[in-house]
Design a protein around this motif. Structure first.
Motif, mmCIF file in Angstrom:
data_model
loop_
_atom_site.group_PDB
_atom_site.id
_atom_site.type_symbol
_atom_site.label_atom_id
_atom_site.label_comp_id
_atom_site.label_asym_id
_atom_site.label_seq_id
_atom_site.Cartn_x
_atom_site.Cartn_y
_atom_site.Cartn_z
ATOM 1 N N LEU A 321 0.850 -1.197 0.000
ATOM 2 C CA LEU A 321 0.000 0.000 0.000
ATOM 3 C C LEU A 321 0.876 1.233 0.000
ATOM 4 C CD1 LEU A 321 -2.801 -0.822 2.623
ATOM 5 C CD2 LEU A 321 -2.916 -0.972 0.139
ATOM 6 N N THR A 322 0.527 2.214 -0.852
ATOM 7 C CA THR A 322 1.305 3.449 -0.900
ATOM 8 C C THR A 322 0.343 4.636 -0.877
ATOM 9 O OG1 THR A 322 1.306 3.619 -3.315
ATOM 10 C CG2 THR A 322 3.057 2.322 -2.321
ATOM 11 N N GLY A 323 0.886 5.787 -0.487
ATOM 12 C CA GLY A 323 0.150 7.050 -0.612
ATOM 13 C C GLY A 323 -0.902 7.287 0.431
ATOM 14 N N LEU A 324 -0.824 6.645 1.588
ATOM 15 C CA LEU A 324 -1.799 6.929 2.640
ATOM 16 C C LEU A 324 -1.661 8.379 3.099
ATOM 17 C CD1 LEU A 324 -1.746 3.745 4.908
ATOM 18 C CD2 LEU A 324 -3.723 4.697 3.723
ATOM 19 N N GLN A 325 -2.785 9.142 3.070
ATOM 20 C CA GLN A 325 -2.785 10.529 3.514
ATOM 21 C C GLN A 325 -2.770 10.581 5.047
ATOM 22 O OE1 GLN A 325 -2.552 13.055 1.323
ATOM 23 N NE2 GLN A 325 -2.452 11.450 -0.257
ATOM 24 N N PRO A 326 -2.186 11.630 5.636
ATOM 25 C CA PRO A 326 -2.128 11.720 7.104
ATOM 26 C C PRO A 326 -3.487 11.605 7.775
ATOM 27 C CG PRO A 326 -0.692 13.360 6.111
ATOM 28 C CD PRO A 326 -1.455 12.737 4.985
ATOM 29 N N LEU A 327 -4.487 12.281 7.246
ATOM 30 C CA LEU A 327 -5.815 12.221 7.849
ATOM 31 C C LEU A 327 -6.396 10.816 7.747
ATOM 32 C CD1 LEU A 327 -7.419 15.610 6.723
ATOM 33 C CD2 LEU A 327 -6.554 14.985 8.991
ATOM 34 N N VAL A 328 -6.108 10.158 6.623
ATOM 35 C CA VAL A 328 -6.583 8.793 6.444
ATOM 36 C C VAL A 328 -5.884 7.869 7.441
ATOM 37 C CG1 VAL A 328 -6.688 6.840 4.860
ATOM 38 C CG2 VAL A 328 -7.161 9.153 4.035
ATOM 39 N N ALA A 329 -4.576 8.048 7.590
ATOM 40 C CA ALA A 329 -3.821 7.219 8.541
ATOM 41 C C ALA A 329 -4.350 7.418 9.955
ATOM 42 C CB ALA A 329 -2.335 7.556 8.460
ATOM 43 N N GLN A 330 -4.620 8.706 10.336
ATOM 44 C CA GLN A 330 -5.150 8.981 11.671
ATOM 45 C C GLN A 330 -6.516 8.333 11.869
ATOM 46 O OE1 GLN A 330 -3.531 10.663 14.161
ATOM 47 N NE2 GLN A 330 -5.259 9.976 15.429
ATOM 48 N N THR A 331 -7.361 8.385 10.821
ATOM 49 C CA THR A 331 -8.696 7.774 10.912
ATOM 50 C C THR A 331 -8.587 6.271 11.117
ATOM 51 O OG1 THR A 331 -9.634 9.485 9.473
ATOM 52 C CG2 THR A 331 -10.881 7.428 9.708
ATOM 53 N N GLU A 343 2.432 -4.415 3.846
ATOM 54 C CA GLU A 343 3.431 -3.340 3.817
ATOM 55 C C GLU A 343 2.796 -2.038 3.364
ATOM 56 O OE1 GLU A 343 7.586 -4.507 2.435
ATOM 57 O OE2 GLU A 343 6.317 -5.995 1.426
ATOM 58 N N THR A 344 3.247 -0.913 3.958
ATOM 59 C CA THR A 344 2.786 0.417 3.562
ATOM 60 C C THR A 344 3.997 1.312 3.361
ATOM 61 O OG1 THR A 344 2.557 1.133 5.857
ATOM 62 C CG2 THR A 344 0.609 0.186 4.802
ATOM 63 N N LEU A 345 3.967 2.126 2.318
ATOM 64 C CA LEU A 345 5.040 3.085 2.015
ATOM 65 C C LEU A 345 4.419 4.452 1.754
ATOM 66 C CD1 LEU A 345 7.275 0.845 -0.291
ATOM 67 C CD2 LEU A 345 7.679 1.447 2.108
ATOM 68 N N ARG A 346 5.287 5.485 1.806
ATOM 69 C CA ARG A 346 4.787 6.859 1.754
ATOM 70 C C ARG A 346 4.105 7.182 0.440
ATOM 71 N NH1 ARG A 346 8.809 11.402 3.652
ATOM 72 N NH2 ARG A 346 8.398 10.244 5.576
ATOM 73 N N ASN A 347 4.706 6.814 -0.695
ATOM 74 C CA ASN A 347 4.136 7.195 -1.993
ATOM 75 C C ASN A 347 4.454 6.112 -3.021
ATOM 76 O OD1 ASN A 347 6.849 7.738 -2.860
ATOM 77 N ND2 ASN A 347 6.687 9.751 -1.889
ATOM 78 N N LEU A 348 3.935 6.326 -4.218
ATOM 79 C CA LEU A 348 4.102 5.343 -5.281
ATOM 80 C C LEU A 348 5.561 5.224 -5.698
ATOM 81 C CD1 LEU A 348 2.592 3.396 -7.127
ATOM 82 C CD2 LEU A 348 2.267 5.285 -8.746
ATOM 83 N N LYS A 349 6.283 6.323 -5.649
ATOM 84 C CA LYS A 349 7.700 6.282 -6.027
ATOM 85 C C LYS A 349 8.476 5.356 -5.104
ATOM 86 C CE LYS A 349 11.768 9.236 -6.534
ATOM 87 N NZ LYS A 349 12.276 10.633 -6.433
ATOM 88 N N GLN A 350 8.267 5.501 -3.815
ATOM 89 C CA GLN A 350 8.942 4.627 -2.870
ATOM 90 C C GLN A 350 8.522 3.175 -3.069
ATOM 91 O OE1 GLN A 350 8.468 5.909 1.168
ATOM 92 N NE2 GLN A 350 9.682 7.790 0.888
ATOM 93 N N GLY A 351 7.277 2.993 -3.389
ATOM 94 C CA GLY A 351 6.810 1.633 -3.639
ATOM 95 C C GLY A 351 7.523 1.019 -4.826
ATOM 96 N N LEU A 352 7.692 1.789 -5.918
ATOM 97 C CA LEU A 352 8.381 1.278 -7.091
ATOM 98 C C LEU A 352 9.852 0.976 -6.761
ATOM 99 C CD1 LEU A 352 8.485 0.583 -10.087
ATOM 100 C CD2 LEU A 352 8.909 3.026 -10.566
ATOM 101 N N VAL A 353 10.508 1.902 -6.032
ATOM 102 C CA VAL A 353 11.907 1.668 -5.645
ATOM 103 C C VAL A 353 11.999 0.387 -4.797
ATOM 104 C CG1 VAL A 353 13.829 2.539 -4.273
ATOM 105 C CG2 VAL A 353 12.543 4.084 -5.792
ATOM 106 N N HIS A 354 11.068 0.245 -3.882
ATOM 107 C CA HIS A 354 11.058 -0.944 -3.022
ATOM 108 C C HIS A 354 10.890 -2.214 -3.856
ATOM 109 C CE1 HIS A 354 10.262 -3.526 0.383
ATOM 110 N NE2 HIS A 354 9.087 -3.909 -0.173
ATOM 111 N N ALA A 355 10.047 -2.182 -4.824
ATOM 112 C CA ALA A 355 9.822 -3.355 -5.660
ATOM 113 C C ALA A 355 11.053 -3.681 -6.485
ATOM 114 C CB ALA A 355 8.611 -3.119 -6.572
ATOM 115 N N LEU A 356 11.673 -2.633 -7.066
ATOM 116 C CA LEU A 356 12.858 -2.864 -7.892
ATOM 117 C C LEU A 356 13.998 -3.409 -7.038
ATOM 118 C CD1 LEU A 356 12.752 0.294 -10.206
ATOM 119 C CD2 LEU A 356 12.068 -2.053 -10.738
#
Length: 377
Positions: A321-331, A343-356
């Motif tokens: 999972l990537t791109g969770l917004q702060p308000l969404v995470a708090q909810t 697994e959760t990462l900050r954004n799609l870019k980090q997710g792609l780097v993690h996958a590679l």
């Protein structure tokens, strides 16, 4: 040759009672007219011929005629004249009201006008020079034709050659035949009204049929248009769903699923179906579910995402999972939502780097195993 429906003449009269014989003769004439089908209003010219013949025969005059006023009541026009000695009929003569004011005034007031001396009678003497003398007419019996209380014409009996006196019975016969003329006009109007009613009903039925056809055609057109609209809505919904949750191949063996909006049960089922199909088709190793476009989540959304991740892992791929917004995470924290080992990462870019990185590490491990010396036996 006798005309059709000619009035029958009695073969003999009782010699001892001439008046009674005359009444019976007149009644026989009226009965014959009452039974005639030619007075039904369907053919006025034929009816006028029959009535003038009956009038001339019943009264015993050479001439009998029917005249009608025009709409402006400025003149009367001859519609049929029967001349007994010639067995002939004619029409078309016109008399102007202004030329014979006393005559027309008398028609409005009297049931009949019996003028034994027509050339001196107050009601008919106006005809002397221009009409009576040229035609050798000496006596006249006039019976106004009334409809709805209004004089519309006159039945005229004219005796030629010499003067004669008309009896009360003859006046009554003339008045009765004049009433038959009026009744024939009423029958004509009734037939015209019935015809108009039939035509109106026919037009109404045709109009009704046209309306029903138009309604059916419009209903069919609306149904077709509604079907087209439903199909368009379906295609648009599919397009929107595909755009809101596309499955993108970011890299070899790496899929990304950007999620936008609310993930309800119907959308979650569609998302699971599409993602699993693409994972199997492309033999993907990583699926990055990006929630950047999701502003509102609840425990139901979290549960559906966890189920999606588990389904992906069952096919041998990893889900991040990537791109969770702060308000969404708090909810999610406030709701106590449990993503388990997902697994959760900050954004799609980090997710792609993690996958590679994960793929590179896996390839290096694979090459290390392939280059290691085989164990000795």
């Amino acid at each position: 040759m006798s005309p059709p429906n000619a009035i029958p003449r009695p073969s003999s009269l009782p010699p001892d009672d001439p008046r009674d014989a005359v009444l019976r003769r007149h009644n026989q004439i009226l009965l014959s007219l009452a039974k005639s089908t030619e007075l039904d209003g369907s053919d006025l010219q034929r009816a006028w011929r029959l009535l003038t013949e009956a009038a001339a025969h019943g009264i015993g005059t050479e001439r009998a005629s029917i005249w009608f006023f025009d709409e402006g009541r400025t003149r009367i026009e001859l519609v049929d004249l029967h001349e007994a000695s010639k067995s002939a009929h004619s029409a078309g003569f016109v008399l102007k009201s202004a030329d014979y004011p006393a005559y027309f005034a008398a028609l409005a007031e009297d049931r009949t006008i019996a003028a034994s001396d027509a050339r001196s009678h107050v009601a008919t003497r106006e005809f002397k020079t221009g009409y009576l003398e040229p035609l050798d007419i000496h006596s006249m019996l006039e019976a106004p034709i009334r409809r709805r209380g209004k004089v519309v014409g006159v039945l005229c009996h004219e005796h030629v050659g010499e003067q004669r006196t008309f009896s009360r019975e003859e006046e009554q016969l003339a008045a009765s035949i004049a009433d038959l003329v009026a009744r024939t006009l009423d029958d004509r109007d009734r037939l015209a009204a019935e015809h108009a009613m039939r035509e109106a009903n026919r037009e109404l039925e045709e109009h009704k049929a046209r309306l029903e056809q138009e309604v059916a055609e419009r209903t069919r057109a609306l149904a077709e248009r509604n079907a087209e609209n439903q199909e368009l809505i379906r295609r648009l919904r599919t397009a929107v769903e595909q755009l809101s949750s596309p499955v993108l191949e970011l890299w070899e063996d790496v899929l990304a699923v950007p999620v936008i909006g609310v993930v309800d049960s119907e959308r979650a089922a569609m998302l699971v179906e599409r993602v699993l199909a693409d994972v199997a088709h492309r033999n993907a190793r990583f699926v990055l579910i990006d929630l950047t476009g999701v502003d509102v989540v609840d425990t139901g959304t979290a549960d559906r995402l966890v189920k999606l991740a588990r389904a992906v892992e069952l096919l041998g791929a990893r889900c991040v999972l990537t791109g969770l917004q702060p308000l969404v995470a708090q909810t999610l924290v406030d709701l106590g939502a449990d993503f388990g080992e997902l697994e959760t990462l900050r954004n799609l870019k980090q997710g792609l780097v993690h996958a590679l990185q994960h793929q590179r590490s896996r390839r290096e491990q694979t090459r290390g195993l392939e280059s290691a010396p085989a164990p000795r036996r």
